[in-house]
Structures are given as C-alpha cells and as structure tokens.
Design a protein around this motif. Sequence first.
Motif, PDB file in Angstrom:
ATOM      1  N   CYS A 144      20.710   7.100 -51.724  1.00 22.57           N
ATOM      2  CA  CYS A 144      19.822   6.730 -50.619  1.00 22.57           C
ATOM      3  C   CYS A 144      20.644   6.561 -49.344  1.00 22.57           C
ATOM      4  O   CYS A 144      21.750   6.037 -49.368  1.00 22.57           O
ATOM      5  N   VAL A 156      19.906   4.658 -46.887  1.00 20.22           N
ATOM      6  CA  VAL A 156      19.789   3.298 -46.339  1.00 20.22           C
ATOM      7  C   VAL A 156      21.038   2.515 -46.737  1.00 20.22           C
ATOM      8  O   VAL A 156      21.385   2.429 -47.914  1.00 20.22           O
ATOM      9  N   CYS A 203      21.154  -0.046 -49.509  1.00 20.50           N
ATOM     10  CA  CYS A 203      20.837   0.432 -50.863  1.00 20.50           C
ATOM     11  C   CYS A 203      22.081   0.863 -51.619  1.00 20.50           C
ATOM     12  O   CYS A 203      22.103   0.869 -52.848  1.00 20.50           O
ATOM     13  N   CYS A 223      13.981   6.819 -53.620  1.00 25.33           N
ATOM     14  CA  CYS A 223      15.009   5.821 -53.919  1.00 25.33           C
ATOM     15  C   CYS A 223      14.402   4.761 -54.832  1.00 25.33           C
ATOM     16  O   CYS A 223      13.334   4.211 -54.534  1.00 25.33           O
ATOM     17  N   CYS A 270      15.489   1.899 -55.263  1.00 24.40           N
ATOM     18  CA  CYS A 270      15.752   0.563 -54.734  1.00 24.40           C
ATOM     19  C   CYS A 270      14.755   0.207 -53.629  1.00 24.40           C
ATOM     20  O   CYS A 270      14.016  -0.748 -53.746  1.00 24.40           O
ATOM     21  N   CYS A 271      14.711   1.024 -52.559  1.00 30.02           N
ATOM     22  CA  CYS A 271      13.837   0.682 -51.432  1.00 30.02           C
ATOM     23  C   CYS A 271      12.531   1.476 -51.451  1.00 30.02           C
ATOM     24  O   CYS A 271      11.635   1.210 -50.656  1.00 30.02           O
TER      25      CYS A 271
HETATM   26 ZN   LIG Z   1      16.926   3.130 -50.709  1.00 30.73          ZN
END
Ligand SMILES: [Zn+2]
Lengths: 254, 142
Positions: free
Chosen positions: B11, B13, B16, B119, B121-122
Amino acid sequence: MLPTPSTSHICFDRVYEPAEDSYLLLDTLSSSSETAFLRDRFHETSSTPPLVLEVGVGSGVVLAFVAANPGTIFGRHDVLTLGTDINSFACKAAAQTVRHAIKEREDDRSVFLDVVNGDLASAIRPNSIDVFVFNPPYVPAELPDLSCHDRHNTIPHGKKATSFEQDSYLLELSYAGGEDGMVVTNRMLEQIPEILSGEGGVAYVLLCAQNKPEVVKQRIRDWGGGWMAETVGSSGKKAGWEKLVVVRIWKSAG
Amino acid sequence: MKLLTLNFLTCAVKTCKTQPSSFPLHPRDAELEIIEAELNLPFLRNILPRLMWEDICSVARELGLPALPAIAPIPADLLAAPLDPSTTTGGAEQEPSQTARDLHRVLLETCIQEGKLVCGCCGHEYAVKEGVANFLLPGHLV
Ligand SMILES: [Zn+2]
Ligand SMILES: C[S@@+](CC[C@H](N)C(=O)[O-])C[C@H]1O[C@@H](n2cnc3c(N)ncnc32)[C@H](O)[C@@H]1O
C-alpha cells in the motif's frame, strides 16, 4: 557500444524524449567501472535475482537498456526489472519499450515485471530493491499544479487524444524540479534507505550542476550508518564544472 | 500486471507500510489475461527464496486459480525427471517440470488487466486499467 533501445513507437508530446541525461545513465551503467562494481555485488549465480527499479521511466529507454543487457551489466540473465512513473502515458510507453528491447535480444534477456503508475517509490515493498535508478525532474523551475493531475493523467471522456494543456502539464512534470531543481529528488532521497535491500542495495541518481551535487553527496554521507555517495559518471564539462553527473549511493560493508 | 509484481508492492499509504496486513494487496473484480512469456528456468530457481510463498498462494486462491503447492517448491522440484536416468550426466539442457510450468504461468503469464488492488489495512482500492496499476493517492498530489 551496446545498442540504444528503440523508442520510435512513442509520441513525445507527453512523454520525455531520451536526451543527454538519459544517455549519460546508459553510459554510466555500462561503463567498465560500474559493471565491475555491479558484477562484484550481484554476480553470484547462486544468489537471488537482483531487482532493478527505475522511478520516472519516461520513455523507458534506461530500464529497457538494463533489461536487454543484464549479462553485460550484471554478469547474469535472471535480473528482474520494474518501473514507475507519475505519468500514465509514460507507463504504457515504457512497458512497450522494455518488452520490445528484450524481444530484440536473442541471448541477453532478463525478466521484466511491469511499470506502475505512482508517486516515486511509494508503493514499493520496503527493503526489496537491489538496484535503483532515477533521472529526476531536475531543472530549477516551478512545479506544475498537481491538483489537476488525475484529470491530466487520462484521455478525457469522449475524446480520442490528450489536449495541448494536458501535454504541457505532463512534460512539465518530466523536467520541473522546483527550488534548486531538488524538490522531487529530495523526496526520493528520503525513500532510498527504506526501499533498498539490506544486502548490497545501490542507487544511481542523476543530478545537474544547479542541484549542487557536492552538497547533495555530503548530505547523503551525513545520513551516517556507512552511507556513501560518489560521482560515477558525468557529461558536458564546462569551465571545470560538469553539467550532469550520476551519483552512486550505497552502504559500505561493516 | 503480472502476479509476480505483487510480490514487490505494498500500500502506498505511509502508515500502512509497517502493518503486516498491507501486504499482499488483494485483487478484486479482476479480469485476467494470459500473456505468454518465455520460461526462464534459472530465474525461477533463483527467485524461489524471494517469494513470499504463502502470500502468493493466497492471491492465487483469491483469483480462483488452481491451487499452488502449500509448501514452497525447492529447486529440484522445478526440473523434470529425465526419461532415461543415464543421460543426466550428459550436461544436456535441463527441462522444466510441471511445477515449474505452473509457477511460470501463475507468476509471469497471468496478468491483471482490469480491476482493483485492495489494501487489507486501510481498505484503499487501487485501480488497474489496461494492465497498469495506479498507486497515486490524493495526498501525493497536493
Ligand atoms: Zn493501506
Ligand atoms: C527527466 S525525465 C526521465 C525519463 C527517463 N527515465 C529518461 O531518462 O529518459 C523524469 C521522469 O520522471 C517522472 N516523474 C516526475 N515526477 C515523478 C514522481 N513524483 N513520481 C514518479 N515519476 C515522476 C516524469 O513523468 C518523467 O517521466
């Protein structure tokens, strides 16, 4: 002399056309001193294939050159190549350049992954890159307004081609580097220790005289932890100044 | 975009990256295309230690591809057994095994042409269009 990859399929109205800076990277990466350095680091046939990342591939001429000459440069044929660019048209053009250059070769071929559309190396898994290459937008000139990037990065709905305004924006992105021409390069330098692999990762970054290469190199050495920076290629000598230089950034063992 | 590329991406970000769930990115609504490529046996053998095997298996599963071996192959698994064992000393070209062909097909010939990469995670969705993944975030472009 190794052949320069063909870029004749590309429309250079919106993708950076190979120029002196691109050719300096080709010459540097294939110079006897750099191939000796790279072969020494990566020649082991038993070690894993080195992953080469070029950020800002543009036409793809540099990445294609590496992808089509892995034997000469690295002394092995299982090299992996990956690229990124902020310009989606460059991503597509460069992928074609690399695929074509590899196909042309009968004996010296590597494994090409992809070119992804992104900001610098922001989507790259940490510590995964063995060889990093960047010919940045290095001219001291105001950065274009990135707030309209998405709109400029695709062919407008219902249209067949990009507009003149889009093309000028995309070309500005390819050369304009903000203050001292270093705004984009400085952001990239920050990411280098994160993306390079712990064992033997090395980066090649091109700078022009206005970027103050000596200051940049000293700043890298000041990162500590064994980081080194040396000029390993240059062109356009004028009154004792090199117009363009390629700086190698790596960590010394121990 | 080749599935092997996913082995090296995460990702975009910043926050992340330190989270294990940001890798691998998960394909969604993916249209796949097989783009044939030359099989490079030394490459396959040498890349094995760099593969995040379980993650590649899970991506293949999410894409509905035939299951990969649960345990990462070892170099010997990639070589076809010689038809006549007495010829092995001849130094002839080594032939790829079915495992090598399957691996080559998944990693280097199976391409995501359209779809998204998500992703874990986010939850951000990165679009893939005409085989090019777009990792630009609005935050990059200020
Ligand atoms: Zn992410
Ligand atoms: C000077 S050109 C170099 C092109 C090519 N590598 C060569 O040597 O001919 C700089 C390239 O960087 C790309 N670029 C500019 N800003 C970028 C960013 N933030 N992330 C990724 N690529 C970027 C431009 O689109 C352009 O293709």
